[in-house]
Design an enzyme around this catalytic site. Structure first.
Site, short mmCIF file in Angstrom:
data_model
loop_
_atom_site.label_atom_id
_atom_site.label_comp_id
_atom_site.label_asym_id
_atom_site.label_seq_id
_atom_site.Cartn_x
_atom_site.Cartn_y
_atom_site.Cartn_z
N SER A 177 0.86 -1.18 0.00
CA SER A 177 0.00 0.00 0.00
C SER A 177 0.90 1.24 0.00
O SER A 177 1.72 1.42 0.90
CB SER A 177 -0.89 -0.05 1.25
OG SER A 177 -1.62 1.14 1.40
N LYS A 193 -1.05 -0.99 -4.29
CA LYS A 193 -2.28 -0.25 -3.98
C LYS A 193 -1.91 1.21 -3.80
O LYS A 193 -1.04 1.54 -2.99
CB LYS A 193 -2.90 -0.81 -2.70
CG LYS A 193 -4.01 0.02 -2.09
CD LYS A 193 -4.80 -0.80 -1.08
CE LYS A 193 -4.81 -0.16 0.29
NZ LYS A 193 -5.65 -0.91 1.26
N LYS A 225 -3.03 4.96 -2.71
CA LYS A 225 -4.02 5.72 -1.96
C LYS A 225 -4.44 6.91 -2.80
O LYS A 225 -3.58 7.61 -3.36
CB LYS A 225 -3.40 6.18 -0.64
CG LYS A 225 -3.14 5.05 0.35
CD LYS A 225 -4.45 4.58 0.96
CE LYS A 225 -4.22 3.48 1.99
NZ LYS A 225 -5.42 3.22 2.79
N ASP A 233 -7.19 2.81 -3.34
CA ASP A 233 -7.98 2.84 -2.10
C ASP A 233 -8.31 4.29 -1.79
O ASP A 233 -7.40 5.11 -1.61
CB ASP A 233 -7.18 2.21 -0.96
CG ASP A 233 -7.96 2.11 0.35
OD1 ASP A 233 -9.13 2.56 0.38
OD2 ASP A 233 -7.40 1.59 1.34
N GLU A 261 -11.10 0.41 -3.91
CA GLU A 261 -11.45 0.14 -2.52
C GLU A 261 -12.12 1.35 -1.88
O GLU A 261 -11.61 2.46 -1.94
CB GLU A 261 -10.16 -0.24 -1.76
CG GLU A 261 -10.38 -0.65 -0.31
CD GLU A 261 -9.09 -1.17 0.35
OE1 GLU A 261 -8.22 -1.70 -0.36
OE2 GLU A 261 -8.97 -1.03 1.57
N ASP A 285 -13.98 -1.95 2.43
CA ASP A 285 -13.12 -2.06 3.61
C ASP A 285 -13.93 -1.55 4.80
O ASP A 285 -14.61 -2.32 5.50
CB ASP A 285 -11.83 -1.25 3.34
CG ASP A 285 -10.89 -1.14 4.53
OD1 ASP A 285 -11.23 -1.61 5.63
OD2 ASP A 285 -9.78 -0.56 4.40
N LYS A 318 -10.22 -7.33 7.38
CA LYS A 318 -9.23 -7.05 8.43
C LYS A 318 -9.83 -7.62 9.70
O LYS A 318 -10.95 -7.22 10.07
CB LYS A 318 -9.02 -5.54 8.60
CG LYS A 318 -8.44 -4.84 7.39
CD LYS A 318 -8.35 -3.34 7.59
CE LYS A 318 -7.81 -2.66 6.34
NZ LYS A 318 -7.84 -1.18 6.44
N GLY A 350 -4.65 -4.46 6.01
CA GLY A 350 -3.78 -4.20 7.14
C GLY A 350 -4.06 -2.85 7.77
O GLY A 350 -4.72 -2.00 7.16
O1 OSB Z 1 -7.57 1.62 4.25
O2 OSB Z 1 -6.42 -0.17 4.10
C1 OSB Z 1 -6.60 0.95 4.60
C2 OSB Z 1 -3.65 1.74 6.88
C3 OSB Z 1 -4.26 2.45 7.88
C4 OSB Z 1 -5.61 2.71 7.79
C5 OSB Z 1 -6.34 2.24 6.70
C6 OSB Z 1 -5.73 1.50 5.70
C7 OSB Z 1 -4.36 1.27 5.78
C8 OSB Z 1 -3.63 0.55 4.75
C9 OSB Z 1 -2.80 -0.55 5.27
O3 OSB Z 1 -3.69 0.76 3.57
C10 OSB Z 1 -1.47 -0.76 4.85
C11 OSB Z 1 -0.69 -1.71 5.70
O4 OSB Z 1 -1.11 -2.12 6.82
O5 OSB Z 1 0.38 -2.08 5.26
MG MG Z 2 -8.72 0.50 2.87
#
Ligand code: OSB
Ligand code: MG
Length: 387
Positions: free
Chosen positions: A155, A181, A183, A208, A233, A258, A282, A310
């Site tokens: 991510s 992924k 953001k 995401d 996402e 999510d 998760k 995660g």
């Molecule tokens: O939306 O998946 C998410 C991290 C913190 C809060 C929300 C998210 C995330 C991540 C996780 O994208 C990444 C990771 O744990 O490596």
């Molecule tokens: Mg997410």
């Protein structure tokens, strides 16, 4: 349990799951793990991960768990300080002195409390670890996993400079991560995705949005179709299944939920109305591994792919995610990047290694060597209750 007989391969698993545990002590530590590189997402910047480490003791044996909620109430209403507070005030006084026969009993005991799924996972995960120690069976065995290795994706946060973004993607692809992924927010989505697609046209790529879009952005979301993303996402708010369904009807790119999925019931309804085609599971967000497994089973029976997300957990939390991702229906690389890549401090002596985008699933949490004194030292808040 009904319908499971002695010659059934599930019988041994069922026996292993039923093991009386008297909860004699629970200790929680709110710790802060500085990130090596601050992470930006539509939720805001994060430079320190706050998380709650949970210890549950029974018969002289200690199980460790983690409640890795987000530090601010921007991802979901629950945030780390609230997780600590609800554990201290409501959950721990209720579970202390109770005899449970399997970790899923925690879900029943805490069933009348709304939300605070990460806090529930903290207690339940410590009970799962306790159970592996009491039975000598691996967690993967206990939950019915089928894999010894798990595929990992990365991510990548919002990076405004295109060169920096591209070099990040290049580095992660070179490291062997099986999926990237990105953001995104409504402000950067098209630019970020087109920049990366132009240079890396054939990598498995997804985005995401962490709830940063609204149905007003329908046309913008339709424009993302041209990039053949694996999935989008959580474009809309956690409590907005209807607009997700409206969007999914108009685009062929699969939507993945999510934040919206905090229980099996949420998953059932989201699938029923066509709000998504994929679910990110998760264990913290859904209140524990038992609920996570139920969502997996429900989706698996219906051909809905799931994958493991995660929350920047420490190695303890990441361990539970890795074990969960060994269930059969987990169909995309997991967001379980290496913790020593994220943090300079961790709560274990060792961590897992990712080699060519794969992790060997650990047989036990103890393999990592839990640093109990360091957890106590790192604790900015600590609470303990004994029977
Ligand atoms: O939306 O998946 C998410 C991290 C913190 C809060 C929300 C998210 C995330 C991540 C996780 O994208 C990444 C990771 O744990 O490596
Ligand atoms: Mg997410």
């Amino acid at each position: 349990m009904a319908g499971v007989f002695k010659d059934d391969p599930q019988f041994e698993q069922m026996l292993l799951r039923s093991y009386p545990m008297l909860i004699e002590r629970v200790t929680i530590s709110l710790i802060e793990l500085p990130l090596k590189t601050p992470f930006q997402q539509s939720l805001g910047w994060m430079s320190t991960k706050q998380t709650v480490i949970v210890e549950v003791e029974s018969d002289g044996i200690v199980g460790f768990g983690e409640a890795a909620s987000h530090p601010e109430p921007t991802y979901l209403p629950e945030y780390t300080q609230a997780t600590f507070e609800v554990l201290k005030r409501f959950f721990i006084p209720l579970v202390i002195g109770q005899k449970i026969t399997e970790p899923a009993d925690i879900r029943q005991i805490l069933g009348r409390f709304y939300g605070h799924t990460f806090a529930k996972m903290g207690l339940e995960s410590a009970c799962w670890d306790l159970l592996t120690k009491l039975t000598g069976s691996s967690l993967v065995n206990l939950i019915g996993g089928i894999r010894s290795q798990v595929e990992i994706g990365k991510s990548i946060g919002i990076i405004e400079n295109n060169e920096t973004l591209l070099s990040q993607v290049k580095q992660r692809v070179a490291q062997g991560y099986k999926r990237i992924k990105l953001k995104v927010s409504p402000e950067n989505a098209l630019q970020v995705v087109s920049t990366v697609k132009e240079k890396f046209s054939d990598i498995p790529l997804m985005v995401d949005a962490n709830s940063s879009f609204t149905i007003q952005h329908l046309n913008l979301l339709k424009e993302l179709e041209q990039f053949d993303l694996m999935m989008i996402e959580q474009p809309f708010s956690f409590d907005d299944l209807i607009d997700h369904a409206t969007l999914q009807k108009q685009i062929s790119t699969p939507l993945c939920l999510d934040e919206s999925i905090m229980s099996l019931e949420h998953a059932r309804k989201a699938i029923q109305i066509g709000a998504c085609k994929i679910i990110n599971i998760k264990p913290g967000r859904v209140g524990g591994l038992a609920e996570a497994r139920d969502i997996h089973d429900f989706c698996f029976e219906r051909g809905i792919p799931v994958w493991c997300g995660g929350m920047f957990e420490s190695t303890i939390g990441r361990y539970f995610n890795l074990c969960l991702a060994t269930l059969e229906g987990f169909s995309f690389p997991a967001d379980i990047s290496q913790t020593n890549d994220l943090f300079s401090v961790d709560v274990t002596e060792d961590s897992f290694n990712i080699i060519n985008g794969m992790v060997q699933v650990p047989t036990s949490l103890e393999d990592f060597g839990i640093h109990a004194e360091l957890i106590e030292k790192l604790a900015v808040q600590r609470f303990e209750l004994k029977r």
